[in-house]
Design a protein around this motif. Sequence first.
Motif, short mmCIF file in Angstrom:
data_model
loop_
_atom_site.label_atom_id
_atom_site.label_comp_id
_atom_site.label_asym_id
_atom_site.label_seq_id
_atom_site.Cartn_x
_atom_site.Cartn_y
_atom_site.Cartn_z
N ARG A 1 1.08 -1.11 0.14
CA ARG A 1 0.06 -0.06 -0.05
C ARG A 1 0.82 1.27 0.08
NH1 ARG A 1 -3.33 -2.98 3.48
NH2 ARG A 1 -2.44 -1.99 5.41
N ILE A 2 2.11 1.08 0.65
CA ILE A 2 2.96 2.31 0.72
C ILE A 2 3.48 2.58 -0.56
CG2 ILE A 2 5.27 3.10 1.60
CD1 ILE A 2 4.23 1.78 4.28
N ILE A 3 4.00 1.59 -1.11
CA ILE A 3 4.51 1.83 -2.54
C ILE A 3 3.76 2.21 -3.64
CG2 ILE A 3 6.59 0.54 -2.11
CD1 ILE A 3 5.31 -1.68 -4.20
N LYS A 4 2.22 1.96 -3.47
CA LYS A 4 1.26 2.40 -4.64
C LYS A 4 0.55 3.39 -4.11
CE LYS A 4 -0.83 -1.14 -6.76
NZ LYS A 4 -1.57 -2.58 -6.80
N HIS A 5 0.73 4.20 -3.04
CA HIS A 5 -0.10 5.36 -2.49
C HIS A 5 0.23 6.40 -3.58
CE1 HIS A 5 -1.70 8.42 -0.15
NE2 HIS A 5 -2.23 7.40 0.63
N PRO A 6 -0.47 6.98 -4.16
CA PRO A 6 -0.60 8.20 -4.80
C PRO A 6 0.28 9.40 -4.49
CG PRO A 6 -2.91 8.09 -4.10
CD PRO A 6 -2.20 6.70 -3.49
N ALA A 7 0.21 9.59 -3.23
CA ALA A 7 0.97 10.60 -2.51
C ALA A 7 2.53 10.48 -2.51
CB ALA A 7 0.67 10.99 -1.25
N LEU A 8 2.80 9.08 -3.02
CA LEU A 8 4.56 8.85 -2.84
C LEU A 8 4.89 8.21 -4.28
CD1 LEU A 8 3.94 6.64 0.51
CD2 LEU A 8 4.59 8.88 0.27
N ARG A 9 4.13 8.43 -5.07
CA ARG A 9 4.82 8.09 -6.43
C ARG A 9 6.15 8.71 -7.01
NH1 ARG A 9 0.16 6.03 -9.20
NH2 ARG A 9 -0.96 4.69 -7.88
N GLU A 10 6.98 8.01 -7.48
CA GLU A 10 8.28 8.30 -8.08
C GLU A 10 9.05 8.98 -7.38
OE1 GLU A 10 7.46 10.36 -11.86
OE2 GLU A 10 6.02 8.88 -12.54
N ILE A 11 9.25 8.63 -6.05
CA ILE A 11 10.36 8.85 -5.09
C ILE A 11 11.18 7.63 -4.82
CG2 ILE A 11 9.17 10.95 -4.02
CD1 ILE A 11 8.64 9.27 -1.51
#
Length: 279
Positions: A243-253
């Motif tokens: 869920r963390i790696i797919k969260h929209p607020a965490l994209r492409e970091i």
Amino acid sequence: MTVLYIGNHTSSSKGYAAMARQIIKNGGNTFAFFTRNPRGGKAKAIDETDIQNFLVLAQENHFGKIVAHAPYTLNACAAKEELRTFARETFADDLRRMEYTPGNYYNFHPGSHVGQGSEIGIQKIAEILNDVLTEEQTTTVLLETMSGKGTEVGRNFEELRKILNLVEKKSKMGICLDTCHVWDGGYDIVHDLDGVLNDFDHIIGLERLKAIHLNDSLNDCGSHKDRHARIGERKIGMEALVRIIKHPALREIPFILETPNDDSGWTEEIHVLKEAFYK
């Protein structure tokens, strides 16, 4: 197409190009590395040919930003002045060296106030940052979220915000969130990830979240122990980490694995996480 930038913490002893080749072999497209021995000491001389080879590999393989890590012995809020001198000199030297690979990240543990109190620790950390940050640098310096064991500074978002408030060159600063550390620090990223990210955004600002150390934890939420575990094997669990790696607020970091593993183990973790991300 959204890209998952994921890699592991690797050894810098063989140079930048060798680190890149190993991460490519592991299936990753970013990595973290210590700028020198994690316990301190003199840094290895920069090999400019090695740097150029790395830059070519990174471009050809569409790498995300890489994340350098200061030695563990760097304590910017130490009580002993000689330790703060070491921190200041190491920090300045590392930032100069980072300019050979411009535009990347330099992560550090804020430090331990060793009985002086967190407010004094916060002031001392900001003092050193104000001494070493320059307008010319392209490197963003990242404060790492900590688990709160002992006298660590950075045990919550509020302490990190206080440091940022005192830094003069705020545009040079960001945050690296460690999933094990925040979980052990009392932030329930398993059952309330959105709530934790909302708190982060309200207190610090999500625009300052530049990298994530992706780790499971051996301990319960709020244990303040900092014991990393392999992905999906312990208290945080695979579903929450996906869920963390797919969260929209965490994209492409960049997501950096600091799990207790070897290259074959990291290869498997990267494969599983990429499969889940692109599913």
